[in-house]
Design an enzyme around this catalytic site. Structure first.
Site, PDB file in Angstrom:
ATOM      1  N   ASP A 112      10.989  -9.755   3.870  1.00  0.00           N
ATOM      2  CA  ASP A 112      12.441  -9.629   3.937  1.00  0.00           C
ATOM      3  C   ASP A 112      12.896  -9.007   5.253  1.00  0.00           C
ATOM      4  O   ASP A 112      12.078  -8.518   6.047  1.00  0.00           O
ATOM      5  CB  ASP A 112      12.949  -8.769   2.784  1.00  0.00           C
ATOM      6  N   TYR A 180      -0.396  -4.231   1.071  1.00  0.00           N
ATOM      7  CA  TYR A 180       0.839  -3.683   1.618  1.00  0.00           C
ATOM      8  C   TYR A 180       0.758  -2.163   1.660  1.00  0.00           C
ATOM      9  O   TYR A 180       0.023  -1.541   0.886  1.00  0.00           O
ATOM     10  CB  TYR A 180       2.042  -4.054   0.738  1.00  0.00           C
TER      11      TYR A 180
END
Length: 334
Positions: A112, A180
């Site tokens: 994003d 992540y």
């Protein structure tokens, strides 16, 4: 006849291919040719490892939404489209300038706006015969290709590695696991140097409680409670291979040694890896662990939160700046 030859039946006589030439299955009409059909030049496919500071990008994926401030066309009613600055668009343009032909850069993860990456994966196919100045033949090597692309990229994105891969490589389908990190700057003072890559929490956090809670996330679970409502997936079951929490003092003395405040500044990093993640899942996971660190949620509550499948019982969706795609692991191709 030997395997290197083929009968051409169009003229009723037999003919052999020249050495090194073969027929291609997608072209059955070739068997009717009176002359051999040469093999086209190969189309090499390259795999890129891409790192970027996502602060000034509108995410990874190319976007051209309608311009809300522009007047609509009188006949069609459509508005002109904006070309937003995205990582895919910027890197694809640089690759296109190097190989001098249109390419489609496929990415592994649609990060994003504001999300960073140390090892995003992208792939493209190009012409292998550069006799007309286009393409990038495999014999040219990957290091010159890496340097050529990087010379055309802005300062906030970098190609870390280039590999020649098989011609059917799919960065999305062939990924086995992704890792992540999410970093929180817990301090009575706002961050300066790390402000683009950390989320600032004004509250003291207990990393030991957060680490205890993180253990409950490991394994196969239904993560509906940690997913955005519009995740768009058929199933919310995912497998988390590992989830850890570490706390370290901020590296920079400006952020570490400032006077005042009722607790010591600390950077808390959450590392999580698994076979896949739902939309906003890591940011919600980090927000939930942050609430555990504040004492708002008990570590032992995590199993019940997951079982409930109720998004309202989990923590907030933290902002994108603390999130970074660290690595992607791929299965080996035979």
């Amino acid at each position: 006849d030997s395997p290197s030859g083929v009968a051409c039946t169009g003229s009723g006589s037999e003919s052999r291919l020249h050495p090194g030439e073969r027929l291609l299955p997608p072209y059955p009409f070739v068997a009717l040719c009176p002359r051999p059909f040469p093999l086209p030049s190969p189309m090499p496919r390259y795999r890129l490892t891409i790192a970027y500071d996502g602060a000034e990008f509108h995410g990874w994926q190319k976007q051209e939404p309608p311009d809300p401030d522009a007047p609509a066309d009188a006949e069609t009613g459509e508005r002109p489209r904006l070309k937003l600055r995205t990582v895919q668009e910027v890197v694809e343009r640089a690759v296109r300038e190097v190989v001098r032909e249109p390419v489609q850069l496929q990415g592994a993860s649609r990060t994003d706006s504001g999300v960073h990456a140390r090892a995003q994966c992208g792939a493209f196919t190009t012409t292998g015969d550069a006799s007309d100045g286009r393409g990038w033949p495999a014999e040219r090597g990957t290091l010159p290709l890496l340097r050529a692309i990087n010379s055309r990229l802005p300062q906030d994105v970098l190609i870390a590695d280039v590999e020649l891969t098989h011609d059917r490589f799919d960065p999305i389908k062939e990924a086995e696991a992704k890792g992540y990190s999410y970093t929180i700057h817990a301090s009575p003072h706002r961050a300066l140097w790390s402000r683009r890559t950390t989320f600032h929490s004004w509250h003291a956090l207990d990393p030991e409680r957060m680490a205890e809670a993180a253990k409950h996330l490991v394994g196969e679970h239904d993560f509906a409670a940690l997913a955005a409502a519009n995740h768009g997936r058929l199933t919310t079951v995912r497998t988390i291979y590992g989830c850890s929490v570490t706390a370290t003092p901020p590296e920079d003395p400006v952020e570490r040694d400032r006077a005042g405040g009722d607790f010591e500044p600390v950077h808390i990093r959450i590392d999580v890896n698994g076979n896949g993640f739902l939309y906003n899942m890591v940011r919600i996971l980090a927000g939930t662990l942050m609430e555990v660190g504040r004492g708002k949620i008990e570590p032992g509550d995590l199993p019940e939160i997951l079982k409930s499948k109720d998004r309202r019982r989990a923590g907030p969706t933290l902002p994108p700046e603390g999130l970074c795609l660290e690595w992607i692991r791929y299965r080996e191709h035979p």
